[in-house]
Design a protein around this motif. Sequence first.
Motif, PDB file in Angstrom:
ATOM      1  N   ARG A  72       0.822  -1.212   0.000  1.00 40.90           N
ATOM      2  CA  ARG A  72       0.000   0.000   0.000  1.00 40.90           C
ATOM      3  C   ARG A  72       0.856   1.261   0.000  1.00 40.90           C
ATOM      4  O   ARG A  72       0.356   2.350  -0.284  1.00 40.90           O
ATOM      5  CB  ARG A  72      -0.926   0.004   1.225  1.00 40.90           C
ATOM      6  N   HIS A  73       2.141   1.096   0.315  1.00 35.37           N
ATOM      7  CA  HIS A  73       3.028   2.274   0.332  1.00 35.37           C
ATOM      8  C   HIS A  73       3.468   2.588  -1.100  1.00 35.37           C
ATOM      9  O   HIS A  73       3.887   1.698  -1.848  1.00 35.37           O
ATOM     10  CB  HIS A  73       4.253   2.002   1.208  1.00 35.37           C
ATOM     11  N   PRO A  74       3.397   3.836  -1.520  1.00 41.19           N
ATOM     12  CA  PRO A  74       3.724   4.175  -2.917  1.00 41.19           C
ATOM     13  C   PRO A  74       5.176   3.908  -3.300  1.00 41.19           C
ATOM     14  O   PRO A  74       5.486   3.817  -4.503  1.00 41.19           O
ATOM     15  CB  PRO A  74       3.398   5.678  -2.995  1.00 41.19           C
ATOM     16  N   ASP A  75       6.074   3.784  -2.328  1.00 43.52           N
ATOM     17  CA  ASP A  75       7.473   3.541  -2.651  1.00 43.52           C
ATOM     18  C   ASP A  75       7.801   2.067  -2.863  1.00 43.52           C
ATOM     19  O   ASP A  75       8.929   1.730  -3.233  1.00 43.52           O
ATOM     20  CB  ASP A  75       8.390   4.070  -1.528  1.00 43.52           C
ATOM     21  N   GLN A 114       8.463   0.396   8.117  1.00 46.33           N
ATOM     22  CA  GLN A 114       8.042  -0.301   9.325  1.00 46.33           C
ATOM     23  C   GLN A 114       6.948   0.469  10.050  1.00 46.33           C
ATOM     24  O   GLN A 114       5.935  -0.110  10.484  1.00 46.33           O
ATOM     25  CB  GLN A 114       9.250  -0.523  10.245  1.00 46.33           C
ATOM     26  N   ASP A 115       7.128   1.773  10.166  1.00 44.49           N
ATOM     27  CA  ASP A 115       6.111   2.597  10.825  1.00 44.49           C
ATOM     28  C   ASP A 115       4.806   2.586  10.032  1.00 44.49           C
ATOM     29  O   ASP A 115       3.710   2.571  10.609  1.00 44.49           O
ATOM     30  CB  ASP A 115       6.617   4.032  10.989  1.00 44.49           C
ATOM     31  N   PHE A 116       4.936   2.606   8.721  1.00 41.73           N
ATOM     32  CA  PHE A 116       3.750   2.578   7.862  1.00 41.73           C
ATOM     33  C   PHE A 116       2.955   1.295   8.098  1.00 41.73           C
ATOM     34  O   PHE A 116       1.719   1.332   8.232  1.00 41.73           O
ATOM     35  CB  PHE A 116       4.167   2.690   6.390  1.00 41.73           C
ATOM     36  N   VAL A 117       3.639   0.150   8.143  1.00 41.98           N
ATOM     37  CA  VAL A 117       2.964  -1.129   8.353  1.00 41.98           C
ATOM     38  C   VAL A 117       2.268  -1.160   9.703  1.00 41.98           C
ATOM     39  O   VAL A 117       1.145  -1.670   9.832  1.00 41.98           O
ATOM     40  CB  VAL A 117       3.962  -2.298   8.214  1.00 41.98           C
TER      41      VAL A 117
END
Length: 534
Positions: free
Chosen positions: A452-455, A494-497
């Motif tokens: 889901r992260h654009p990177d 990691q923070d995003f997850v």
Amino acid sequence: MTRSAHVDSFARDHLPPRQQWPKLIFGLPELLYPEQLNCAHELLDATAARLGGDRRCLVTDSVTWTYADLLRHTNRIANVLVRDLGLVPGNRVLMRGTNNPWQVACWLAVLKAGGVVVSTMPLLRAGELRPVIEAAQPSLAICDVGLADELVAAGTGGAAIVPVGGGGADDMTVRAASRPDSFAAVPTAADDVALIAFTSGTTGRPKGCMHFHRDVLAIADTFSSHVLRPHCDSLFVASPPMAFTYGLGGMLVFPLRVGAASLLPEKTAPPLLAEAIARHRATAVFTAPTAYRAMLRLPGVALDSLEHCVSAGEHLPAATWEAWREATGQRIIDGIGATEMLHIFISASADEVRPGSTGRAVPGFRARVVDDDGQPVADGDVGRLQVQGPVGCRYLSDERQLEYVRDGWNVTGDSYVRDEDGYYWYQARTDDMIISSGYNIAGPEVEGALLRHPDVAEAAVVGVPDEDRGTVVKAFVVLAADTEASAVSARLLQDFVKHQIAPYKYPRVIEFVEALPRTSSGKVQRFRLREQVR
């Protein structure tokens, strides 16, 4: 089993003992096939007779074949196989080629002549071809000229190699040009082996899966007929090669069963696949989640002709489904299938799709979720997926038959949850379930959060040993273009997850890689990632 038409009884002789077969169910009236059945005749001759030979059938950028064209070429090739090359019913014929009209004609011709097709992935090297050849013992090999080097290096065990596309006197297309246009299909039994499909090796040594003539029709008369629901004017396109049973259904069996057409682009990398869809106005596409994600990043490609978008081969993350729906207006039809089952057995038609769910048991199949002792678990609980239907696992002389079939059920190796409405929710491959500090963590769920992260372009998750927690989650991440790999970017992911799913599931280790190891059919080989961290 009915009386076989195979003179060469190798395939039938190497079926597993009958008591090791899964229970087969034929609950739909269309699955009650006659005892004598040649699937190539049904797909080609019967369809042409029913709907007319002038219908378009196979489409490329340079040529279009009608059903009459394909029937003529198929019959001529069948005559070459029998009259010139001495093929007898039951002989195995190894096939090696790309998705092109001549390979389709050769595939059908082998079956019309009573042979057994052994298709191989175009990308396989000599070392990978060798165990397939040793197991199947082909009498003949039909090979695109551009793919012959690896086959020659592998050795064919004495089987003659017939080239396709070289233009020489021994070329199949040249030989066939002067042969008769008519050929009476061998009256094979419905349960004569039609093809031996080899698994793509996600867990190591591939296994040969033997499927009958009736099985080939059954996948069309279940998933395609009841879930996909194509029509005779549909134009199918599939990115997998026809040696991959997912591609075989999408580019050959399903369209021919209803009198539709197949688009056969020379190359099917996502940008080229999208261009082919737009150029030819394809209406049905079969590809993998990775390709759908890649096509979403392409600017200005018109995909508005699509009516059916099918995904299989890997778990389809809900984020990919939602992004595709937002961009195209189309609901991707997710499905789980297996080479052992020939095609998809759990799915849902577009109007019944629930994002993130694989779907429900396809009409003609039944499924259940069980515990480690084979007992059904309650809806909402995680367990192992088992399935029964009109097709099932029959390995070619392989002791692993006892692992895949238990108590009459096919054991897919997947962990699932079934909800109260009968929808199945994928958790992980059984060996992808990670237990860390007592928590069960499904690797694909973590992968979905990362994606889901654009990177993040691609991600694969495995468990790695840890002294304190026993096992921790490690993610192998391929970054999007122009994104820098660093300790800072790892922490950001990691923070995003942690904000996407329960924090205990986040990947405690992230390794940035250029590419993920994949099979020739595009599946991620997580066992190779595990080998790297042992």
